[in-house]
Enzyme design. Structure first.
Site, PDB file in Angstrom:
ATOM      1  NE  ARG A 176      -1.129  -0.782  -3.109  1.00 16.84           N
ATOM      2  CZ  ARG A 176      -1.575  -0.154  -4.189  1.00 16.84           C
ATOM      3  NH1 ARG A 176      -0.773   0.085  -5.198  1.00 16.84           N
ATOM      4  NH2 ARG A 176      -2.830   0.232  -4.253  1.00 16.84           N
TER       5      ARG A 176
ATOM      6  CB  CYS B 126      -5.130   0.819   5.881  1.00 19.72           C
ATOM      7  SG  CYS B 126      -5.621  -0.539   4.818  1.00 19.72           S
TER       8      CYS B 126
ATOM      9  CD  GLU C   8      -6.082   2.198  -4.250  1.00 22.63           C
ATOM     10  OE1 GLU C   8      -6.977   1.513  -3.711  1.00 22.63           O
ATOM     11  OE2 GLU C   8      -5.005   1.733  -4.628  1.00 22.63           O
TER      12      GLU C   8
ATOM     13  CD  GLU D 136      -9.446   4.488  10.345  1.00 18.60           C
ATOM     14  OE1 GLU D 136      -8.604   3.908  11.060  1.00 18.60           O
ATOM     15  OE2 GLU D 136      -9.583   4.252   9.132  1.00 18.60           O
TER      16      GLU D 136
ATOM     17  CG  HIS E 262      -9.164   0.818   8.451  1.00 11.23           C
ATOM     18  ND1 HIS E 262      -9.141   2.018   7.772  1.00 11.23           N
ATOM     19  CD2 HIS E 262      -8.828  -0.131   7.560  1.00 11.23           C
ATOM     20  CE1 HIS E 262      -8.814   1.796   6.507  1.00 11.23           C
ATOM     21  NE2 HIS E 262      -8.624   0.501   6.342  1.00 11.23           N
TER      22      HIS E 262
HETATM   23  N1  GLN Z   1      -5.687  -1.583  -0.716  1.00  9.19           N
HETATM   24  C1  GLN Z   1      -5.347  -0.220  -0.415  1.00  9.19           C
HETATM   25  C2  GLN Z   1      -4.022   0.171  -1.023  1.00  9.19           C
HETATM   26  O1  GLN Z   1      -3.310  -0.657  -1.493  1.00  9.19           O
HETATM   27  C3  GLN Z   1      -5.308   0.003   1.083  1.00  9.19           C
HETATM   28  C4  GLN Z   1      -6.665  -0.285   1.665  1.00  9.19           C
HETATM   29  C5  GLN Z   1      -7.049   0.602   2.811  1.00  9.19           C
HETATM   30  O2  GLN Z   1      -6.413   1.608   3.103  1.00  9.19           O
HETATM   31  N2  GLN Z   1      -8.153   0.264   3.425  1.00  9.19           N
HETATM   32  O3  GLN Z   1      -3.696   1.319  -1.037  1.00  9.19           O
END
Ligand code: GLN
Length: 192
Positions: free
Chosen positions: A105, A78, A47, A173, A171
């Site tokens: 985002r 991400c 997040e 990973e 992702h």
């Molecule tokens: N939705 C998240 C954000 O805005 C990112 C999502 C993720 O890292 N899988 O920070």
């Protein structure tokens, strides 16, 4: 070679596991002293707002920003990509802000909050890369000097590089395919 993985919040354990599989020395980064003598840093998904707040709270924000400006290779995936971006529209989150990209985002709407798709990433070769997108951002705009590494079929930009900084909306990973991490390690060693 030693690669730090920012371990404030999010999917850091999976990045550490991938680095172990690649037999790379790695350290979780939670405090400024964990940043000494790193050859590269990974900022994981999670997040972005929480990660940013924790970075500020633990004095990591300025330190990492300075290291990036001094050429430390950083891979952001991400939420990590969002934090590398200079611009995050409609967001109060403070990014590290070192990469000339605009990161939107939660860009893929509700039904497609999470999805998996084969990505063409030319720098990784011809074989498609399994792109795992989880409430993913997209790259809305790139400045001069930013190389686009991957697009979706509709041309949405989902990975980019600026010198030694690499950003991915997905992702790497979370797959067994380690080519994206290898690509980053090649940047760290100066082979790319
Ligand atoms: N939705 C998240 C954000 O805005 C990112 C999502 C993720 O890292 N899988 O920070």
């Amino acid at each position: 070679m030693k690669i730090g993985v920012l371990a404030s919040q999010g999917a850091f354990a999976e990045h550490i596991a991938t680095l172990h599989r690649l037999e790379v020395d790695t350290t979780p980064v939670r405090l400024t002293r964990h940043l000494t003598s790193l050859d590269g840093l990974i900022i994981p998904g999670g997040e972005s707002t929480s990660i940013s707040k924790l970075m500020l709270g633990y004095d990591l924000m300025d330190e990492i920003r300075n290291l990036a400006k001094n050429g430390l290779p950083i891979l952001g995936t991400c939420a990590g990509m969002i934090l590398l971006a200079k611009k995050i529209p409609d967001s109060d989150t403070e990014p590290i802000g070192v990469m000339g990209i605009t990161a939107r985002r939660n860009a893929f709407g509700r039904q497609k909050d999470s999805f998996e798709t084969d990505l063409s990433i030319p720098v990784l070769g011809e074989k498609p890369f399994p792109g795992i997108f989880i409430r993913a951002p997209l790259i809305e705009q790139v400045n001069d000097g930013v190389e686009i590494l991957a697009r979706l079929a509709d041309y949405t930009i989902v990975a980019a590089r600026q010198e030694k900084l690499v950003a991915a909306a997905f992702h790497p990973e979370l797959t067994d395919d380690m080519r994206f991490h290898r690509y980053f390690l090649d940047i760290v060693t100066g082979d790319r």
